[in-house]
Design a protein around this motif. Structure first.
Motif, PDB file in Angstrom:
ATOM      1  N   ASP A  24       6.235  58.667  33.852  1.00 37.30           N
ATOM      2  CA  ASP A  24       7.497  57.954  34.115  1.00 37.30           C
ATOM      3  C   ASP A  24       8.722  58.859  34.173  1.00 37.30           C
ATOM      4  O   ASP A  24       9.855  58.382  34.169  1.00 37.30           O
ATOM      5  N   GLN A  25       8.507  60.183  34.250  1.00 33.79           N
ATOM      6  CA  GLN A  25       9.643  61.111  34.217  1.00 33.79           C
ATOM      7  C   GLN A  25      10.592  60.940  35.405  1.00 33.79           C
ATOM      8  O   GLN A  25      11.758  61.330  35.337  1.00 33.79           O
ATOM      9  N   LYS A  26      10.107  60.349  36.501  1.00 35.33           N
ATOM     10  CA  LYS A  26      10.964  60.163  37.681  1.00 35.33           C
ATOM     11  C   LYS A  26      11.745  58.857  37.630  1.00 35.33           C
ATOM     12  O   LYS A  26      12.464  58.526  38.573  1.00 35.33           O
ATOM     13  N   SER A  27      11.629  58.145  36.541  1.00 35.85           N
ATOM     14  CA  SER A  27      12.400  56.912  36.395  1.00 35.85           C
ATOM     15  C   SER A  27      13.894  57.226  36.369  1.00 35.85           C
ATOM     16  O   SER A  27      14.326  58.149  35.671  1.00 35.85           O
ATOM     17  N   PRO A  28      14.701  56.470  37.112  1.00 38.58           N
ATOM     18  CA  PRO A  28      16.152  56.695  37.070  1.00 38.58           C
ATOM     19  C   PRO A  28      16.756  56.351  35.706  1.00 38.58           C
ATOM     20  O   PRO A  28      17.921  56.656  35.440  1.00 38.58           O
ATOM     21  N   ARG A  29      15.944  55.740  34.839  1.00 34.71           N
ATOM     22  CA  ARG A  29      16.401  55.361  33.508  1.00 34.71           C
ATOM     23  C   ARG A  29      15.807  56.258  32.428  1.00 34.71           C
ATOM     24  O   ARG A  29      15.888  55.920  31.248  1.00 34.71           O
ATOM     25  N   TYR A  30      15.229  57.366  32.834  1.00 33.72           N
ATOM     26  CA  TYR A  30      14.557  58.231  31.860  1.00 33.72           C
ATOM     27  C   TYR A  30      15.548  58.842  30.880  1.00 33.72           C
ATOM     28  O   TYR A  30      15.303  58.907  29.679  1.00 33.72           O
ATOM     29  N   HIS A  31      16.694  59.314  31.379  1.00 35.49           N
ATOM     30  CA  HIS A  31      17.727  59.918  30.536  1.00 35.49           C
ATOM     31  C   HIS A  31      19.017  59.104  30.624  1.00 35.49           C
ATOM     32  O   HIS A  31      19.356  58.566  31.678  1.00 35.49           O
ATOM     33  N   ASP A  32      19.737  59.058  29.517  1.00 35.66           N
ATOM     34  CA  ASP A  32      21.059  58.425  29.526  1.00 35.66           C
ATOM     35  C   ASP A  32      21.919  59.059  28.434  1.00 35.66           C
ATOM     36  O   ASP A  32      21.396  59.606  27.448  1.00 35.66           O
ATOM     37  N   LYS A  33      23.206  58.980  28.621  1.00 34.94           N
ATOM     38  CA  LYS A  33      24.132  59.582  27.662  1.00 34.94           C
ATOM     39  C   LYS A  33      25.319  58.651  27.472  1.00 34.94           C
ATOM     40  O   LYS A  33      25.896  58.156  28.444  1.00 34.94           O
ATOM     41  N   LYS A  34      25.655  58.381  26.202  1.00 36.92           N
ATOM     42  CA  LYS A  34      26.818  57.553  25.894  1.00 36.92           C
ATOM     43  C   LYS A  34      27.682  58.253  24.863  1.00 36.92           C
ATOM     44  O   LYS A  34      27.162  58.828  23.901  1.00 36.92           O
ATOM     45  N   GLU A  35      28.988  58.199  25.072  1.00 40.21           N
ATOM     46  CA  GLU A  35      29.945  58.840  24.170  1.00 40.21           C
ATOM     47  C   GLU A  35      30.864  57.791  23.538  1.00 40.21           C
ATOM     48  O   GLU A  35      31.251  56.815  24.188  1.00 40.21           O
ATOM     49  N   PHE A  36      31.183  58.035  22.260  1.00 36.26           N
ATOM     50  CA  PHE A  36      32.098  57.143  21.540  1.00 36.26           C
ATOM     51  C   PHE A  36      33.080  57.987  20.731  1.00 36.26           C
ATOM     52  O   PHE A  36      32.692  59.019  20.161  1.00 36.26           O
ATOM     53  N   THR A  37      34.310  57.540  20.654  1.00 37.44           N
ATOM     54  CA  THR A  37      35.219  58.171  19.697  1.00 37.44           C
ATOM     55  C   THR A  37      34.770  57.736  18.302  1.00 37.44           C
ATOM     56  O   THR A  37      34.090  56.707  18.141  1.00 37.44           O
ATOM     57  N   LEU A  38      35.155  58.496  17.287  1.00 36.16           N
ATOM     58  CA  LEU A  38      34.756  58.140  15.926  1.00 36.16           C
ATOM     59  C   LEU A  38      35.372  56.811  15.504  1.00 36.16           C
ATOM     60  O   LEU A  38      34.762  56.037  14.763  1.00 36.16           O
ATOM     61  N   ALA A  39      36.554  56.540  16.029  1.00 36.42           N
ATOM     62  CA  ALA A  39      37.202  55.255  15.719  1.00 36.42           C
ATOM     63  C   ALA A  39      36.395  54.100  16.324  1.00 36.42           C
ATOM     64  O   ALA A  39      36.246  53.043  15.707  1.00 36.42           O
ATOM     65  N   GLN A  40      35.852  54.314  17.521  1.00 36.71           N
ATOM     66  CA  GLN A  40      35.025  53.282  18.151  1.00 36.71           C
ATOM     67  C   GLN A  40      33.750  53.040  17.350  1.00 36.71           C
ATOM     68  O   GLN A  40      33.318  51.896  17.191  1.00 36.71           O
ATOM     69  N   VAL A  41      33.181  54.123  16.841  1.00 38.80           N
ATOM     70  CA  VAL A  41      31.963  53.993  16.045  1.00 38.80           C
ATOM     71  C   VAL A  41      32.234  53.159  14.801  1.00 38.80           C
ATOM     72  O   VAL A  41      31.455  52.258  14.453  1.00 38.80           O
ATOM     73  N   GLU A  42      33.340  53.442  14.134  1.00 43.44           N
ATOM     74  CA  GLU A  42      33.699  52.674  12.932  1.00 43.44           C
ATOM     75  C   GLU A  42      33.952  51.204  13.271  1.00 43.44           C
ATOM     76  O   GLU A  42      33.586  50.308  12.520  1.00 43.44           O
ATOM     77  N   GLN A  43      34.552  50.965  14.426  1.00 45.06           N
ATOM     78  CA  GLN A  43      34.832  49.592  14.827  1.00 45.06           C
ATOM     79  C   GLN A  43      33.538  48.825  15.081  1.00 45.06           C
ATOM     80  O   GLN A  43      33.411  47.649  14.732  1.00 45.06           O
ATOM     81  N   ILE A  44      32.546  49.486  15.678  1.00 45.78           N
ATOM     82  CA  ILE A  44      31.280  48.839  16.014  1.00 45.78           C
ATOM     83  C   ILE A  44      30.398  48.666  14.776  1.00 45.78           C
ATOM     84  O   ILE A  44      29.818  47.602  14.554  1.00 45.78           O
ATOM     85  N   LEU A  45      30.295  49.721  13.971  1.00 46.97           N
ATOM     86  CA  LEU A  45      29.366  49.704  12.832  1.00 46.97           C
ATOM     87  C   LEU A  45      30.003  49.249  11.531  1.00 46.97           C
ATOM     88  O   LEU A  45      29.296  48.989  10.551  1.00 46.97           O
ATOM     89  N   GLY A  46      31.326  49.185  11.506  1.00 49.24           N
ATOM     90  CA  GLY A  46      32.004  48.728  10.299  1.00 49.24           C
ATOM     91  C   GLY A  46      32.743  49.856   9.599  1.00 49.24           C
ATOM     92  O   GLY A  46      32.283  51.019   9.604  1.00 49.24           O
ATOM     93  N   PRO A  47      33.871  49.567   8.979  1.00 48.56           N
ATOM     94  CA  PRO A  47      34.690  50.605   8.327  1.00 48.56           C
ATOM     95  C   PRO A  47      33.983  51.274   7.150  1.00 48.56           C
ATOM     96  O   PRO A  47      34.335  52.387   6.765  1.00 48.56           O
ATOM     97  N   GLU A  48      32.965  50.581   6.580  1.00 53.81           N
ATOM     98  CA  GLU A  48      32.252  51.168   5.434  1.00 53.81           C
ATOM     99  C   GLU A  48      31.470  52.421   5.811  1.00 53.81           C
ATOM    100  O   GLU A  48      31.039  53.175   4.931  1.00 53.81           O
ATOM    101  N   THR A  49      31.280  52.637   7.107  1.00 55.10           N
ATOM    102  CA  THR A  49      30.585  53.872   7.518  1.00 55.10           C
ATOM    103  C   THR A  49      31.437  55.105   7.228  1.00 55.10           C
ATOM    104  O   THR A  49      30.900  56.203   7.067  1.00 55.10           O
ATOM    105  N   GLN A  50      32.753  54.945   7.241  1.00 55.00           N
ATOM    106  CA  GLN A  50      33.684  56.049   6.931  1.00 55.00           C
ATOM    107  C   GLN A  50      33.391  57.287   7.790  1.00 55.00           C
ATOM    108  O   GLN A  50      33.391  58.417   7.300  1.00 55.00           O
ATOM    109  N   VAL A  51      33.180  57.055   9.060  1.00 52.02           N
ATOM    110  CA  VAL A  51      32.841  58.152   9.971  1.00 52.02           C
ATOM    111  C   VAL A  51      33.972  59.163  10.072  1.00 52.02           C
ATOM    112  O   VAL A  51      33.761  60.374   9.995  1.00 52.02           O
TER     113      VAL A  51
END
Length: 330
Positions: free
Chosen positions: A198-225
């Motif tokens: 399946d290496q030729k799948s157009p979905r084989y690789h993907d990359k997503k970026e988040f600011t640390l503030a976005q990560v805290e917003q999604i996962l919760g402030p208790e993560t203290q990222v």
């Protein structure tokens, strides 16, 4: 004479009103309350399908239903043998759900065996949707999918004589996942197996970026990222454990440890096979594969077909130790 006229009038009523009403009723009948009528003799099994966009249940021929599933679930450009494997998986899934075959149907929609809502069952599309999607390729693609279904007519996958849970996904990466590592249920035919196609799948690789503030917003402030990043130490993200198939078992984000499945869901990643790093002050997730990773890998099936494998070999590659049987055979 009056008797003759009365008989003539009665005959006209029968021919003009009653008989047509019975014929029309026969073609537009509502689902019967007798679930045993789901199965007719020979190759005419009826399945009750909940059309979620129309909010109604209809009966249709099982094989015609499977054509709509294959068309919705797998690209029509795929190799014929891959489409056949998808047809077997879709038919197995459907038959196992049917009340007439001992299945439980759709709990949210009493009276329905399956739903066209992929969140409840398998995806399915009708002729109108497919014509919109395929355009001028409709006739060619529908003919190809029809052939895949017809040439596997009645074929289902079984393990020790029982219908299997024929789950499938888009792209697995180097290995499929076991059902146990994803859902906690141990099925001997849903174990982790190599996938090198399946290496030729157009979905084989993907990359997503988040600011640390976005990560805290999604996962919760208790993560203290953000605080973890500012304080140095081992960094705000670290994979703690991996599963048998190489997917993330647990990962520490800031001060919180979560499962790979949780991160996949909350961060909307394509799979739980990922690594995580900090680049230019952002948290970056690099994923391999798409979907839960269990069972039939669709792009892997297409790769196997391109290498000359038939649908039987594809099915037994992704569902360990299964056998095929025909539900129409006596």
């Amino acid at each position: 004479m009056k008797k003759i006229i009365a008989c003539a009038v009665l005959l006209v009523l029968v021919l003009v009103i009653i008989v047509p009403a019975l014929v029309v009723g026969g073609f537009n009948r509502e689902p019967s309350s007798d679930r045993s009528e789901n199965v007719a003799k020979g190759e005419h099994i009826l399945i009750r399908v909940y059309l979620h966009e129309q909010n109604k249940i209809v009966e249709m021929n099982l094989e015609e239903y499977i054509k709509g599933v294959v068309a919705a679930e797998m690209p029509a450009e795929f190799e014929l043998e891959a489409l056949k494997a998808q047809a077997v998986a879709a038919r197995t899934y459907a038959v196992k759900s049917m009340v007439a075959f001992g299945g439980s149907g759709i709990a949210e929609q009493p009276g329905a065996d399956v739903s066209t809502d992929f969140r409840q069952s398998q995806a399915w599309q009708n002729e109108t949707k497919l014509k919109e999607r395929w355009g001028t390729n409709y006739d060619r693609y529908w003919s190809k999918i029809s052939r895949a279904v017809e040439e596997t007519r009645g074929q289902v996958a079984t393990y020790n004589g029982e219908l299997i849970q024929a789950v499938f996904h888009s792209t697995s990466g180097e290995r499929t996942a076991s059902a146990k590592e994803v859902w906690g249920f141990d099925y001997p035919y849903l174990i982790s197996v190599p996938c090198n196609w399946d290496q030729k799948s157009p979905r084989y690789h993907d990359k997503k970026e988040f600011t640390l503030a976005q990560v805290e917003q999604i996962l919760g402030p208790e993560t203290q990222v953000v605080a973890t990043m500012q304080n140095g130490g081992s960094g705000p993200a670290q994979i703690v454990s991996t599963t048998e198939s190489g997917r993330v078992g647990q990962v520490r984000i800031g001060s919180k440890i979560l499962s790979g499945a949780e991160i996949r869901e909350k961060m909307d990643l394509r799979s739980s096979n990922f690594n995580v790093a900090i680049e230019d002050g952002k948290m970056v997730f690099n994923t391999i594969g798409y979907g839960h990773g269990v069972g039939l890998c669709q792009y892997g099936a297409n790769g196997m077909a391109k290498d000359g494998h038939d649908f039987r070999q594809i099915i037994t590659q992704y569902y360990t130790g299964v056998a095929l049987k025909n539900i129409y055979a006596s």
